[in-house]
Design a protein around this motif. Sequence first.
Motif, PDB file in Angstrom:
ATOM      1  N   ASP A  77       0.865  -1.190   0.000  1.00 44.91           N
ATOM      2  CA  ASP A  77       0.000   0.000   0.000  1.00 44.91           C
ATOM      3  C   ASP A  77       0.902   1.242   0.000  1.00 44.91           C
ATOM      4  N   LEU A  78       0.752   2.091  -1.014  1.00 45.22           N
ATOM      5  CA  LEU A  78       1.643   3.263  -1.126  1.00 45.22           C
ATOM      6  C   LEU A  78       0.962   4.555  -0.657  1.00 45.22           C
ATOM      7  N   THR A  79      -0.170   4.426   0.027  1.00 48.89           N
ATOM      8  CA  THR A  79      -0.905   5.608   0.459  1.00 48.89           C
ATOM      9  C   THR A  79      -0.004   6.570   1.235  1.00 48.89           C
ATOM     10  N   GLY A  80       0.015   7.821   0.769  1.00 53.80           N
ATOM     11  CA  GLY A  80       0.772   8.872   1.462  1.00 53.80           C
ATOM     12  C   GLY A  80       2.261   8.852   1.163  1.00 53.80           C
ATOM     13  N   LYS A  81       2.711   7.905   0.327  1.00 51.61           N
ATOM     14  CA  LYS A  81       4.159   7.825   0.071  1.00 51.61           C
ATOM     15  C   LYS A  81       4.542   8.562  -1.212  1.00 51.61           C
ATOM     16  N   VAL A  82       5.733   9.138  -1.184  1.00 54.38           N
ATOM     17  CA  VAL A  82       6.306   9.767  -2.384  1.00 54.38           C
ATOM     18  C   VAL A  82       7.487   8.898  -2.803  1.00 54.38           C
ATOM     19  N   LEU A  83       7.334   8.258  -3.954  1.00 49.34           N
ATOM     20  CA  LEU A  83       8.436   7.455  -4.494  1.00 49.34           C
ATOM     21  C   LEU A  83       9.228   8.325  -5.459  1.00 49.34           C
ATOM     22  N   VAL A  84      10.497   8.492  -5.189  1.00 49.85           N
ATOM     23  CA  VAL A  84      11.388   9.240  -6.090  1.00 49.85           C
ATOM     24  C   VAL A  84      12.240   8.186  -6.772  1.00 49.85           C
ATOM     25  N   ASN A  85      11.861   7.828  -8.005  1.00 51.46           N
ATOM     26  CA  ASN A  85      12.584   6.746  -8.670  1.00 51.46           C
ATOM     27  C   ASN A  85      13.677   7.328  -9.554  1.00 51.46           C
ATOM     28  N   LEU A  86      14.922   7.009  -9.215  1.00 50.63           N
ATOM     29  CA  LEU A  86      16.081   7.549  -9.940  1.00 50.63           C
ATOM     30  C   LEU A  86      16.719   6.475 -10.818  1.00 50.63           C
ATOM     31  N   GLY A 106       0.013   6.425  -3.974  1.00 47.18           N
ATOM     32  CA  GLY A 106       1.227   7.216  -3.820  1.00 47.18           C
ATOM     33  C   GLY A 106       1.418   8.216  -4.944  1.00 47.18           C
ATOM     34  N   VAL A 107       2.546   8.931  -4.892  1.00 45.83           N
ATOM     35  CA  VAL A 107       2.922   9.883  -5.939  1.00 45.83           C
ATOM     36  C   VAL A 107       4.322   9.500  -6.415  1.00 45.83           C
ATOM     37  N   LEU A 108       4.500   9.524  -7.740  1.00 51.85           N
ATOM     38  CA  LEU A 108       5.825   9.202  -8.284  1.00 51.85           C
ATOM     39  C   LEU A 108       6.507  10.461  -8.790  1.00 51.85           C
ATOM     40  N   ILE A 109       7.730  10.671  -8.319  1.00 52.58           N
ATOM     41  CA  ILE A 109       8.642  11.657  -8.900  1.00 52.58           C
ATOM     42  C   ILE A 109       9.698  10.856  -9.645  1.00 52.58           C
ATOM     43  N   THR A 110       9.986  11.244 -10.875  1.00 55.72           N
ATOM     44  CA  THR A 110      10.973  10.505 -11.666  1.00 55.72           C
ATOM     45  C   THR A 110      12.253  11.329 -11.768  1.00 55.72           C
ATOM     46  N   GLY A 111      13.378  10.620 -11.899  1.00 56.81           N
ATOM     47  CA  GLY A 111      14.649  11.355 -11.985  1.00 56.81           C
ATOM     48  C   GLY A 111      15.689  10.588 -12.778  1.00 56.81           C
ATOM     49  N   GLY A 112      16.555  11.332 -13.422  1.00 48.47           N
ATOM     50  CA  GLY A 112      17.695  10.757 -14.148  1.00 48.47           C
ATOM     51  C   GLY A 112      18.965  11.412 -13.619  1.00 48.47           C
TER      52      GLY A 112
END
Length: 287
Positions: A77-86, A106-112
Amino acid sequence: MTTHVTVIGLGAMGSAMAETFLKAGHQVTVWNRTPGRAGALVALGAREAASPAEAGELVVVSQVDYQAMYDSFSGVDLTGKVLVNLSSDSPSKLREAAEWVSARGGVLITGGIMTPPPGIGQPGAYTFYSGPSDVLSRHEETLKALTDVTYVGADPGLAMLFYQSQLLMFWSGLTSFMYASALAESAGLPVSTMLPYAQETFGGLAGEGPMGFLKILAAEFEARAYPGELNNLHMQAVGMEHVVHTFEDAGLDPTVPVALKELFARAVAEGHGAEGLGSVIESVKKP
Ligand SMILES: NC(=O)c1ccc[n+]([C@@H]2O[C@H](COP(=O)([O-])OP(=O)(O)OC[C@H]3O[C@@H](n4cnc5c(N)ncnc54)[C@H](OP(=O)(O)O)[C@@H]3O)[C@@H](O)[C@H]2O)c1
Protein backbone atom coordinates in the motif's frame (compact mmCIF):
# COMPACT_ATOMS: atom_id res chain seq x y z
CA MET A 1 16.25 19.77 8.77
CA THR A 2 16.40 16.05 9.53
CA THR A 3 14.16 13.92 7.34
CA HIS A 4 13.45 10.22 7.26
CA VAL A 5 14.42 8.75 3.88
CA THR A 6 14.08 5.16 2.72
CA VAL A 7 16.49 4.01 0.02
CA ILE A 8 15.36 1.01 -2.00
CA GLY A 9 18.15 -0.67 -3.98
CA LEU A 10 21.71 -0.86 -2.69
CA GLY A 11 23.71 -1.21 -5.87
CA ALA A 12 26.63 1.13 -6.48
CA MET A 13 24.31 4.12 -6.83
CA GLY A 14 21.77 3.38 -4.07
CA SER A 15 24.57 2.67 -1.58
CA ALA A 16 26.26 5.99 -2.40
CA MET A 17 22.91 7.77 -1.97
CA ALA A 18 22.13 6.14 1.38
CA GLU A 19 25.61 6.98 2.66
CA THR A 20 25.24 10.59 1.48
CA PHE A 21 21.85 10.98 3.19
CA LEU A 22 23.37 9.60 6.41
CA LYS A 23 26.31 12.00 6.20
CA ALA A 24 23.85 14.88 5.66
CA GLY A 25 22.27 13.94 8.99
CA HIS A 26 19.07 12.28 7.74
CA GLN A 27 17.46 9.20 9.27
CA VAL A 28 17.89 6.45 6.70
CA THR A 29 16.11 3.13 6.21
CA VAL A 30 17.47 0.82 3.51
CA TRP A 31 16.28 -2.28 1.68
CA ASN A 32 17.80 -4.38 -1.08
CA ARG A 33 16.36 -7.45 -2.85
CA THR A 34 19.46 -9.51 -2.15
CA PRO A 35 20.29 -9.40 1.56
CA GLY A 36 23.82 -8.71 2.78
CA ARG A 37 24.49 -5.37 1.08
CA ALA A 38 23.46 -3.11 3.95
CA GLY A 39 26.23 -3.92 6.46
CA ALA A 40 28.42 -0.85 5.91
CA LEU A 41 25.36 1.45 5.89
CA VAL A 42 23.97 -0.06 9.10
CA ALA A 43 27.40 0.54 10.67
CA LEU A 44 27.00 4.21 9.69
CA GLY A 45 23.57 4.37 11.37
CA ALA A 46 21.05 3.16 8.78
CA ARG A 47 18.19 0.84 9.70
CA GLU A 48 17.74 -2.20 7.44
CA ALA A 49 14.09 -2.91 6.63
CA ALA A 50 12.90 -6.49 6.29
CA SER A 51 10.70 -5.54 3.32
CA PRO A 52 9.83 -2.48 1.15
CA ALA A 53 6.49 -2.32 3.01
CA GLU A 54 8.43 -0.75 5.93
CA ALA A 55 9.38 2.29 3.82
CA GLY A 56 8.57 5.73 5.24
CA GLU A 57 6.89 8.65 3.46
CA LEU A 58 9.87 9.63 1.28
CA VAL A 59 11.24 6.67 -0.69
CA VAL A 60 14.23 7.00 -3.02
CA VAL A 61 14.43 4.09 -5.46
CA SER A 62 17.67 3.19 -7.26
CA GLN A 63 17.40 -0.07 -9.14
CA VAL A 64 18.38 -1.41 -12.53
CA ASP A 65 15.01 -0.52 -14.16
CA TYR A 66 11.34 0.17 -13.40
CA GLN A 67 10.35 -3.52 -13.47
CA ALA A 68 12.42 -3.83 -10.29
CA MET A 69 10.14 -1.25 -8.62
CA TYR A 70 7.05 -3.30 -9.57
CA ASP A 71 8.74 -6.46 -8.26
CA SER A 72 9.69 -4.72 -5.00
CA PHE A 73 6.40 -2.89 -4.28
CA SER A 74 3.91 -5.41 -5.63
CA GLY A 75 1.12 -5.73 -3.05
CA VAL A 76 2.44 -2.79 -0.96
CA ASP A 77 0.00 0.00 0.00
CA LEU A 78 1.64 3.26 -1.13
CA THR A 79 -0.91 5.61 0.46
CA GLY A 80 0.77 8.87 1.46
CA LYS A 81 4.16 7.83 0.07
CA VAL A 82 6.31 9.77 -2.38
CA LEU A 83 8.44 7.45 -4.49
CA VAL A 84 11.39 9.24 -6.09
CA ASN A 85 12.58 6.75 -8.67
CA LEU A 86 16.08 7.55 -9.94
CA SER A 87 16.44 4.35 -11.98
CA SER A 88 16.94 4.24 -15.73
CA ASP A 89 14.16 3.31 -18.19
CA SER A 90 12.24 4.78 -21.13
CA PRO A 91 9.85 7.77 -20.88
CA SER A 92 6.80 5.59 -21.67
CA LYS A 93 7.73 3.18 -18.84
CA LEU A 94 7.92 6.17 -16.47
CA ARG A 95 4.48 7.42 -17.51
CA GLU A 96 2.98 3.95 -16.90
CA ALA A 97 4.80 3.80 -13.56
CA ALA A 98 3.31 7.15 -12.45
CA GLU A 99 -0.18 5.68 -13.01
CA TRP A 100 0.78 2.44 -11.23
CA VAL A 101 2.01 4.34 -8.14
CA SER A 102 -1.02 6.64 -8.20
CA ALA A 103 -3.41 3.65 -8.36
CA ARG A 104 -1.80 2.42 -5.11
CA GLY A 105 -2.24 5.77 -3.34
CA GLY A 106 1.23 7.22 -3.82
CA VAL A 107 2.92 9.88 -5.94
CA LEU A 108 5.82 9.20 -8.28
CA ILE A 109 8.64 11.66 -8.90
CA THR A 110 10.97 10.50 -11.67
CA GLY A 111 14.65 11.35 -11.98
CA GLY A 112 17.69 10.76 -14.15
CA ILE A 113 21.00 11.16 -12.31
CA MET A 114 23.71 12.88 -14.31
CA THR A 115 26.70 11.69 -12.32
CA PRO A 116 28.39 8.37 -11.46
CA PRO A 117 28.31 7.26 -7.79
CA PRO A 118 31.46 9.21 -6.74
CA GLY A 119 29.68 12.44 -7.80
CA ILE A 120 26.76 11.91 -5.41
CA GLY A 121 26.89 14.62 -2.76
CA GLN A 122 29.56 16.55 -4.69
CA PRO A 123 29.16 20.11 -6.02
CA GLY A 124 28.18 20.38 -9.69
CA ALA A 125 26.30 17.06 -9.88
CA TYR A 126 22.67 17.33 -10.96
CA THR A 127 19.61 15.19 -11.60
CA PHE A 128 16.79 15.75 -14.10
CA TYR A 129 13.47 15.52 -12.22
CA SER A 130 9.92 15.37 -13.57
CA GLY A 131 6.45 14.89 -12.07
CA PRO A 132 4.31 17.10 -9.83
CA SER A 133 6.38 20.19 -8.97
CA ASP A 134 4.61 20.88 -5.66
CA VAL A 135 5.51 17.41 -4.36
CA LEU A 136 9.11 17.74 -5.60
CA SER A 137 9.38 21.16 -3.91
CA ARG A 138 8.34 19.63 -0.58
CA HIS A 139 11.29 17.23 -0.74
CA GLU A 140 13.77 19.35 -2.67
CA GLU A 141 15.88 20.29 0.36
CA THR A 142 16.37 16.60 1.26
CA LEU A 143 17.08 15.53 -2.32
CA LYS A 144 19.65 18.31 -2.69
CA ALA A 145 21.92 16.27 -0.40
CA LEU A 146 22.43 13.97 -3.43
CA THR A 147 22.74 16.45 -6.32
CA ASP A 148 21.33 19.73 -7.55
CA VAL A 149 17.67 19.48 -8.55
CA THR A 150 16.97 20.26 -12.22
CA TYR A 151 13.20 20.18 -12.77
CA VAL A 152 12.23 19.57 -16.41
CA GLY A 153 8.42 19.36 -16.27
CA ALA A 154 5.22 17.74 -15.03
CA ASP A 155 5.14 14.93 -17.63
CA PRO A 156 6.71 12.04 -15.67
CA GLY A 157 8.50 10.78 -18.80
CA LEU A 158 10.56 13.94 -19.23
CA ALA A 159 13.30 13.06 -16.72
CA MET A 160 14.22 10.05 -18.86
CA LEU A 161 13.79 11.94 -22.13
CA PHE A 162 16.51 14.35 -20.99
CA TYR A 163 18.59 11.60 -19.36
CA GLN A 164 18.56 9.15 -22.30
CA SER A 165 19.38 11.94 -24.77
CA GLN A 166 22.48 12.77 -22.72
CA LEU A 167 23.38 9.10 -22.35
CA LEU A 168 23.31 8.56 -26.11
CA MET A 169 25.83 11.40 -26.52
CA PHE A 170 27.88 10.08 -23.60
CA TRP A 171 28.02 6.47 -24.84
CA SER A 172 28.42 7.19 -28.55
CA GLY A 173 31.07 9.86 -27.89
CA LEU A 174 33.07 7.55 -25.63
CA THR A 175 32.61 4.59 -27.96
CA SER A 176 34.00 6.64 -30.82
CA PHE A 177 37.01 7.35 -28.57
CA MET A 178 37.38 3.56 -28.09
CA TYR A 179 37.42 3.14 -31.88
CA ALA A 180 40.01 5.91 -32.26
CA SER A 181 42.17 4.36 -29.53
CA ALA A 182 41.95 0.88 -31.07
CA LEU A 183 42.94 2.38 -34.42
CA ALA A 184 45.97 4.08 -32.84
CA GLU A 185 47.02 0.79 -31.24
CA SER A 186 46.57 -1.06 -34.56
CA ALA A 187 49.31 1.23 -35.92
CA GLY A 188 51.56 0.56 -32.94
CA LEU A 189 50.84 3.96 -31.36
CA PRO A 190 50.05 4.38 -27.67
CA VAL A 191 46.54 5.62 -26.90
CA SER A 192 48.09 8.67 -25.24
CA THR A 193 49.04 9.99 -28.70
CA MET A 194 45.33 10.22 -29.56
CA LEU A 195 44.14 11.73 -26.26
CA PRO A 196 45.03 15.44 -26.79
CA TYR A 197 43.32 15.43 -30.20
CA ALA A 198 40.23 13.72 -28.77
CA GLN A 199 40.12 16.41 -26.06
CA GLU A 200 40.48 19.08 -28.72
CA THR A 201 37.63 17.59 -30.80
CA PHE A 202 35.16 17.09 -27.94
CA GLY A 203 36.04 20.46 -26.41
CA GLY A 204 35.78 22.19 -29.77
CA LEU A 205 32.35 20.73 -30.50
CA ALA A 206 31.01 22.20 -27.25
CA GLY A 207 32.77 25.53 -27.76
CA GLU A 208 32.11 28.71 -29.69
CA GLY A 209 34.64 28.63 -32.54
CA PRO A 210 34.40 27.26 -36.09
CA MET A 211 34.37 23.72 -34.60
CA GLY A 212 31.50 24.66 -32.25
CA PHE A 213 29.05 22.44 -34.08
CA LEU A 214 26.64 21.83 -31.19
CA LYS A 215 25.66 25.48 -31.21
CA ILE A 216 25.83 25.78 -35.02
CA LEU A 217 23.62 22.71 -35.58
CA ALA A 218 21.15 23.68 -32.83
CA ALA A 219 20.53 26.96 -34.70
CA GLU A 220 20.12 25.05 -37.98
CA PHE A 221 17.67 22.56 -36.41
CA GLU A 222 15.51 25.41 -35.07
CA ALA A 223 15.54 27.15 -38.46
CA ARG A 224 15.14 23.81 -40.31
CA ALA A 225 17.76 25.14 -42.76
CA TYR A 226 21.05 23.31 -43.39
CA PRO A 227 23.40 25.30 -45.60
CA GLY A 228 25.84 22.97 -47.36
CA GLU A 229 28.01 25.29 -49.46
CA LEU A 230 31.12 24.84 -47.29
CA ASN A 231 30.77 21.16 -46.42
CA ASN A 232 27.95 19.35 -48.16
CA LEU A 233 26.51 16.07 -46.90
CA HIS A 234 27.37 14.15 -50.10
CA MET A 235 31.07 14.87 -49.49
CA GLN A 236 30.70 13.77 -45.84
CA ALA A 237 28.81 10.56 -46.77
CA VAL A 238 31.73 9.64 -49.07
CA GLY A 239 34.13 10.58 -46.26
CA MET A 240 32.23 8.29 -43.89
CA GLU A 241 32.87 5.41 -46.32
CA HIS A 242 36.58 6.19 -45.98
CA VAL A 243 36.24 5.95 -42.19
CA VAL A 244 34.65 2.48 -42.59
CA HIS A 245 37.45 1.34 -44.93
CA THR A 246 40.06 2.61 -42.47
CA PHE A 247 38.67 0.46 -39.66
CA GLU A 248 38.14 -2.58 -41.90
CA ASP A 249 41.71 -2.28 -43.26
CA ALA A 250 43.00 -2.21 -39.68
CA GLY A 251 41.11 -5.45 -38.93
CA LEU A 252 38.84 -3.71 -36.40
CA ASP A 253 35.12 -3.99 -35.75
CA PRO A 254 33.27 -1.65 -38.15
CA THR A 255 29.80 -1.68 -36.47
CA VAL A 256 29.62 1.97 -35.38
CA PRO A 257 31.25 3.50 -38.50
CA VAL A 258 28.97 1.34 -40.71
CA ALA A 259 25.86 2.54 -38.82
CA LEU A 260 26.86 6.17 -39.47
CA LYS A 261 27.73 5.43 -43.11
CA GLU A 262 24.27 3.91 -43.63
CA LEU A 263 22.49 6.83 -41.96
CA PHE A 264 24.41 9.43 -44.01
CA ALA A 265 23.79 7.44 -47.24
CA ARG A 266 20.05 7.31 -46.50
CA ALA A 267 19.98 11.08 -45.90
CA VAL A 268 21.69 11.62 -49.27
CA ALA A 269 19.21 9.22 -50.94
CA GLU A 270 16.38 11.22 -49.35
CA GLY A 271 17.59 14.34 -51.14
CA HIS A 272 19.88 16.06 -48.62
CA GLY A 273 23.22 15.59 -50.42
CA ALA A 274 23.67 19.28 -51.28
CA GLU A 275 22.71 20.41 -47.77
CA GLY A 276 24.96 20.35 -44.70
CA LEU A 277 25.52 17.59 -42.13
CA GLY A 278 22.71 18.95 -39.95
CA SER A 279 20.18 17.78 -42.54
CA VAL A 280 20.70 14.21 -41.28
CA ILE A 281 18.26 15.14 -38.48
CA GLU A 282 15.47 15.05 -41.10
CA SER A 283 16.23 11.35 -41.73
CA VAL A 284 16.43 10.72 -37.98
CA LYS A 285 12.86 12.08 -37.69
CA LYS A 286 11.65 9.74 -40.48
CA PRO A 287 12.80 6.21 -39.58
N1 LIG B 1 26.29 3.57 -11.60
C1 LIG B 1 26.25 4.66 -12.38
O1 LIG B 1 27.27 5.22 -12.82
C2 LIG B 1 24.90 5.28 -12.70
C3 LIG B 1 24.84 6.63 -13.15
C4 LIG B 1 23.60 7.22 -13.43
C5 LIG B 1 22.46 6.46 -13.29
N2 LIG B 1 22.54 5.13 -12.88
C6 LIG B 1 21.28 4.37 -12.77
O2 LIG B 1 21.08 4.03 -11.40
C7 LIG B 1 20.40 2.77 -11.32
C8 LIG B 1 21.17 1.85 -10.38
O3 LIG B 1 22.50 1.70 -10.90
P1 LIG B 1 23.63 0.93 -10.09
O4 LIG B 1 24.95 1.34 -10.70
O5 LIG B 1 23.41 1.06 -8.64
O6 LIG B 1 23.33 -0.60 -10.56
P2 LIG B 1 23.75 -1.94 -9.83
O7 LIG B 1 24.98 -1.73 -8.98
O8 LIG B 1 23.81 -2.98 -10.90
O9 LIG B 1 22.54 -2.25 -8.84
C9 LIG B 1 21.29 -2.63 -9.36
C10 LIG B 1 20.28 -2.65 -8.23
O10 LIG B 1 18.99 -3.04 -8.76
C11 LIG B 1 18.47 -4.08 -7.94
N3 LIG B 1 17.56 -4.92 -8.73
C12 LIG B 1 17.75 -5.37 -9.98
N4 LIG B 1 16.68 -6.09 -10.39
C13 LIG B 1 15.81 -6.08 -9.35
C14 LIG B 1 14.53 -6.62 -9.17
N5 LIG B 1 13.89 -7.32 -10.14
N6 LIG B 1 13.90 -6.39 -8.00
C15 LIG B 1 14.52 -5.68 -7.01
N7 LIG B 1 15.74 -5.14 -7.12
C16 LIG B 1 16.39 -5.33 -8.29
C17 LIG B 1 19.71 -4.85 -7.49
O11 LIG B 1 19.39 -5.66 -6.42
P3 LIG B 1 20.25 -7.00 -6.11
O12 LIG B 1 21.42 -6.55 -5.28
O13 LIG B 1 19.29 -7.85 -5.41
O14 LIG B 1 20.68 -7.58 -7.44
C18 LIG B 1 20.62 -3.67 -7.13
O15 LIG B 1 20.28 -3.13 -5.87
C19 LIG B 1 20.33 2.20 -12.75
O16 LIG B 1 19.05 2.44 -13.29
C20 LIG B 1 21.38 3.02 -13.50
O17 LIG B 1 21.09 3.14 -14.89
C21 LIG B 1 23.73 4.54 -12.57
